[in-house]
Design an enzyme around this catalytic site. Structure first.
Site, PDB file in Angstrom:
ATOM      1  N   ALA A   1       0.838  -1.191   0.000  1.00  0.00           N
ATOM      2  CA  ALA A   1       0.000   0.000   0.000  1.00  0.00           C
ATOM      3  C   ALA A   1       0.878   1.248   0.000  1.00  0.00           C
ATOM      4  O   ALA A   1       1.827   1.346   0.769  1.00  0.00           O
ATOM      5  CB  ALA A   1      -0.923  -0.002   1.219  1.00  0.00           C
TER       6      ALA A   1
ATOM      7  N   THR B   1     -11.414  -2.215 -11.282  1.00  0.00           N
ATOM      8  CA  THR B   1     -12.101  -3.350 -10.660  1.00  0.00           C
ATOM      9  C   THR B   1     -12.714  -3.026  -9.302  1.00  0.00           C
ATOM     10  O   THR B   1     -13.401  -3.870  -8.739  1.00  0.00           O
ATOM     11  CB  THR B   1     -11.129  -4.543 -10.491  1.00  0.00           C
ATOM     12  OG1 THR B   1     -10.080  -4.155  -9.610  1.00  0.00           O
ATOM     13  CG2 THR B   1     -10.573  -4.982 -11.824  1.00  0.00           C
TER      14      THR B   1
ATOM     15  N   HIS C   1     -10.024   8.776 -10.880  1.00  0.00           N
ATOM     16  CA  HIS C   1     -10.487   9.464 -12.096  1.00  0.00           C
ATOM     17  C   HIS C   1      -9.719  10.772 -12.287  1.00  0.00           C
ATOM     18  O   HIS C   1      -9.285  11.082 -13.396  1.00  0.00           O
ATOM     19  CB  HIS C   1     -11.990   9.757 -12.019  1.00  0.00           C
ATOM     20  CG  HIS C   1     -12.853   8.587 -12.328  1.00  0.00           C
ATOM     21  ND1 HIS C   1     -13.059   8.107 -13.603  1.00  0.00           N
ATOM     22  CD2 HIS C   1     -13.579   7.780 -11.514  1.00  0.00           C
ATOM     23  CE1 HIS C   1     -13.869   7.076 -13.562  1.00  0.00           C
ATOM     24  NE2 HIS C   1     -14.195   6.842 -12.304  1.00  0.00           N
TER      25      HIS C   1
ATOM     26  N   GLU D   1     -15.288   0.177 -16.157  1.00  0.00           N
ATOM     27  CA  GLU D   1     -15.551  -0.302 -14.800  1.00  0.00           C
ATOM     28  C   GLU D   1     -15.999  -1.762 -14.912  1.00  0.00           C
ATOM     29  O   GLU D   1     -17.044  -2.049 -15.486  1.00  0.00           O
ATOM     30  CB  GLU D   1     -16.665   0.527 -14.146  1.00  0.00           C
ATOM     31  CG  GLU D   1     -16.397   2.017 -14.112  1.00  0.00           C
ATOM     32  CD  GLU D   1     -15.483   2.464 -12.997  1.00  0.00           C
ATOM     33  OE1 GLU D   1     -15.251   1.678 -12.063  1.00  0.00           O
ATOM     34  OE2 GLU D   1     -14.998   3.600 -13.066  1.00  0.00           O
TER      35      GLU D   1
ATOM     36  N   SER E   1       0.895   1.742  -8.509  1.00  0.00           N
ATOM     37  CA  SER E   1      -0.107   2.199  -9.477  1.00  0.00           C
ATOM     38  C   SER E   1       0.465   3.273 -10.395  1.00  0.00           C
ATOM     39  O   SER E   1       0.238   3.245 -11.607  1.00  0.00           O
ATOM     40  CB  SER E   1      -1.351   2.714  -8.772  1.00  0.00           C
ATOM     41  OG  SER E   1      -2.003   1.656  -8.100  1.00  0.00           O
TER      42      SER E   1
ATOM     43  N   SER F   1       3.046   2.173  -2.143  1.00  0.00           N
ATOM     44  CA  SER F   1       4.402   1.935  -2.639  1.00  0.00           C
ATOM     45  C   SER F   1       4.733   2.682  -3.928  1.00  0.00           C
ATOM     46  O   SER F   1       5.901   2.819  -4.285  1.00  0.00           O
ATOM     47  CB  SER F   1       4.611   0.438  -2.885  1.00  0.00           C
ATOM     48  OG  SER F   1       3.772   0.001  -3.950  1.00  0.00           O
ATOM     49  N   GLY F   2       3.715   3.128  -4.637  1.00  0.00           N
ATOM     50  CA  GLY F   2       3.929   3.753  -5.938  1.00  0.00           C
ATOM     51  C   GLY F   2       3.685   2.806  -7.095  1.00  0.00           C
ATOM     52  O   GLY F   2       3.954   3.144  -8.243  1.00  0.00           O
TER      53      GLY F   2
END
Length: 173
Positions: free
Chosen positions: A9, A34, A50, A62, A14, A11-12
């Site tokens: 969580a 998702t 978004h 989605e 994404s 961590s970068g």
């Protein structure tokens, strides 16, 4: 080309996964979301995502379950965000645990057949040493098996820690 991006969580992971899609020549860019927005906190997270993608040329789909139903333009670049949410949605909703792993793998195979570039994000949630209730432990087992299978299939596997990509498999972009 399929890349599996993992990390904890915050961590970068994404942002790194998104950067891979932005560098890709494949088009169109599809953000395959998702997460199911069950409450105000989750709705705020969806809205934040978004805003983060605004102006970057992503078309958002989605799809909290049933990846096999997704149809994209052949050769597109797909960012699957994320495998952990998808697994939870498949296990705890819809058809339930029975066949969840296979449904997800079949869906990812279908995406790979359509996409020129697929980047799948997953979470590193296995190192906390916490003993979970049986149903949660069952979910974690499914996610762990999926992570291993996708890592085996992927052309590139990257772990992101403190914003730094660590390459476990494949070439750096």
């Amino acid at each position: 080309m399929m890349t599996l991006v993992s990390g904890g969580a915050g961590s970068g992971k994404s942002a790194y996964a998104e950067s891979l899609i932005l560098q890709s020549a494949a088009a169109p860019r599809v953000y395959l979301a998702t997460m199911q927005a069950w409450d105000e906190e989750s709705r705020q997270r969806v809205e934040r995502h978004h805003r983060l993608r605004a102006g970057k040329g992503f078309f958002t789909v989605e799809q909290p379950r049933n990846l096999s139903e997704v149809k994209i333009t052949q050769g597109g670049a797909v960012l699957l965000e994320d495998l952990s949410n998808l697994t939870a949605n498949e296990c705890f909703g819809g058809a339930g645990f029975a066949g969840a792993e296979q449904r997800i793998l079949t869906g990812i195979d279908a995406l790979r057949a359509q996409a020129g570039e697929l980047v799948a994000v997953t979470n590193e949630i296995f190192s906390d040493g916490v003993e979970y209730p049986p149903e949660t432990a069952r979910y974690l087992d499914v996610l762990a098996r999926l992570n291993r299978q996708l890592a085996e299939q992927a052309d590139r596997v990257v772990e992101v820690a403190a914003g730094i990509p660590i390459f476990w498999k494949g070439e750096k972009p």
